[in-house]
Enzyme design. Structure first.
Site, short mmCIF file in Angstrom:
data_model
loop_
_atom_site.label_atom_id
_atom_site.label_comp_id
_atom_site.label_asym_id
_atom_site.label_seq_id
_atom_site.Cartn_x
_atom_site.Cartn_y
_atom_site.Cartn_z
N GLU A 1 0.82 -1.23 0.00
CA GLU A 1 0.00 0.00 0.00
C GLU A 1 0.85 1.28 0.00
OE1 GLU A 1 -3.07 -0.18 3.03
OE2 GLU A 1 -4.12 -1.74 1.95
N GLU B 1 -5.67 -8.11 -0.55
CA GLU B 1 -6.36 -7.78 0.71
C GLU B 1 -7.79 -7.45 0.35
OE1 GLU B 1 -4.64 -5.24 3.69
OE2 GLU B 1 -2.60 -5.63 2.97
#
Ligand code: AHR
Length: 504
Positions: A173, A292
């Site tokens: 991320e 995710e």
């Protein structure tokens, strides 16, 4: 009764069912590792301190790959802290979750746990506070046979054979301002490229995942993928997608339509990757690692990390309790992943234990299944062969978040070798039962094996350690096959699985 017409045909093949669609994620976060998979005081603990009951539940869940060690955690992680004699390992501040990590579990323990749980480890490297050299050192430690500093250290630490980890995430991320070492798309793209290029000098056939966006709502969504892939295209195989913004906030109708948003996410990333491909004039395609995804109630108190001088080991964090509607949405998200099997080559339900998880544990005590355990376990167990897109005809409803959405959704799998078919379907209506009428004539001789339904008049029912089974998939006696048609009735807010087979 809501009429739903479905046509199933082997000609509607999307691609193979990929076992890696059924991956999960273990992060050093809250009680996922410590008192989750790892609890030396537990009566079932193995020599490393891993709970065997959790290993059994992981197998039962049908998990294929497990991403490790983070997540936000990895962006401040020094992997060398987690190797060698446990009593000599340093305790470190984990800035991502304002916790203390004792480093009792590290890469060697995790790989041993993976083998016990029969899952493929997927490793993330720290591109937040670290860079090319540390990623190379970890790769050498894990995958080089021996005869070098790091590989010999692994052997000395009790792993004579290489860990043989094939899938690697280049950071986590990095588009998120919350990420330690957050970067612009260009900064990250350059670092990921150089890391990937060097890692391939050690092992050319690694499967590498560049960081994509942390969700469609990110202001950089789309542009991030374009720039990152502009830099990394030749050196990576997949780009990641993360999504957690699906939760019931009083608007059940929109919540039940969450999978349309996942469809949009996947199709947008694929389109962006293909635009970069066109620009570069190459034949290689970039695939998606949706590494995710889950329902996550982020605004609840249990998602708030500790603050100030409080840096606990394994605090209770992100321990969402899931209800039946959550399970229906998770089932629908799996339908979305399956129907994009041509582009989604890996996925990870985040996470595995305690932290937004299908499996919960009591320290030293019981382990139990949340409602979301069931659709994942069934999809992993019964999806076989090829994924078939289905032709679906059903009325729509208006949602505040996603516009006009079909009241039902479905996907099928067909294994031509065994003659087995699995149909996965959800009824998104909050009030109406539905009658599914499925045209099976393209696969002659199909007979019913079993039909199950997960639903409850109170869709807010949640499992607990005392009762994790009174609402679970149960037989649907309305299902029948006659004259090449399957019919069944399904309740509102339900997840349904029908198994069929051609009897020889
Ligand atoms: O899974 C919980 C967190 O969500 C992960 O650490 C991070 O990658 C994401 O924002």
């Amino acid at each position: 009764m809501l009429p739903v017409s479905i046509t199933l045909d082997p000609a509607f093949r999307v691609g193979p069912v990929r076992r890696r669609t059924f991956g999960s994620f273990v992060e050093h976060l809250g009680r996922c590792v410590y008192t989750g998979i790892h609890d030396p005081e537990h009566p079932t603990a193995d020599a490393d301190g891993f709970r065997k009951d959790v290993v059994e539940l992981t197998r039962d869940l049908g998990v294929s790959t497990v991403r490790y060690p983070g997540g936000n955690f990895v962006s401040g992680y020094r992997w060398e802290d987690g190797i060698g004699p446990v009593e000599q390992r340093p305790r470190r501040l984990d800035l991502a979750w304002h916790s203390t990590d004792p480093n009792t579990v590290g890469v060697d323990e995790f790989v041993r746990w993976s083998r016990a749980a029969d899952v493929e480890p997927m490793m993330a490297v720290n591109l937040g506070t670290r860079g090319v050299q540390e990623a190379l050192d970890l790769l050498e430690y894990c995958n080089v046979k021996g005869g070098t500093r790091w590989s010999d250290l692994r052997r000395q630490n009790g792993s004579p054979e290489p860990h043989d980890i094939r899938m690697w995430c280049l950071g986590n991320e990095m588009d998120g301002p919350w990420q330690i070492g957050h970067k612009t798309a260009y900064e990250y793209g350059r670092l990921a490229t150089e890391t990937a290029r060097a890692m391939r000098m050690i092992q050319p056939d690694l499967e590498l995942v560049a960081c994509g966006s942390s969700g469609v709502p990110m202001p950089t969504f789309g542009e991030w993928e374009r720039i990152v892939l502009g830099e990394t295209y030749e050196y990576v195989d997949m780009i990641s997608a993360h999504a957690y913004y699906w939760e019931e906030d009083g608007d059940l109708g929109s919540f039940l339509a969450s999978a349309t948003d996942m469809d949009h996410f996947i199709e947008s990333v694929a389109a962006t990757a293909d635009a970069v491909r066109a620009h570069k004039k190459v034949s290689k395609r970039i695939h998606i690692s949706f590494d995710e995804w889950n329902v996550w109630y982020q605004h609840r108190a249990e998602s708030k990390p500790p603050t100030g001088d409080d840096w606990p080991v394994a605090p209770v964090l992100l321990e969402d309790r899931y209800n039946v509607a959550d399970a229906v949405v998770v089932g629908n998200l799996l339908i979305s992943l399956l129907r994009h099997t041509d582009r989604v080559h890996a996925a990870s339900l985040a996470q595995l234990v305690n932290v937004i998880a299908p499996i919960m544990t009591e320290p030293g005590g019981r382990a139990w299944k949340q409602t979301i355990f069931h659709p994942f376990a069934q999809a992993s167990r019964y999806a076989r062969g090829d994924v078939l897109r289905v032709a679906l005809d059903v009325a729509t409803y208006e949602t505040a978040k996603f516009g006009d959405v079909a009241l039902a959704d479905a996907v099928a799998t067909y294994d031509a070798e065994t003659g087995e078919v699995a149909l996965f379907a959800v009824n998104r209506s909050t009030t109406q039962p539905a009658r599914l009428d499925v045209d099976l004539r393209s696969i002659p001789g199909l007979e019913l094996v079993e039909a199950s339904v997960l639903a409850n008049p109170d869709h807010q029912w949640q499992a607990t350690a005392d009762d994790d089974s009174s609402v679970a998939p149960r037989a649907n006696a309305t299902a029948q096959v006659a004259d090449g048609r399957l019919t069944l009735e399904v309740p509102p807010v339900s997840w349904n699985v029908v198994r069929l087979a051609v009897r020889g």
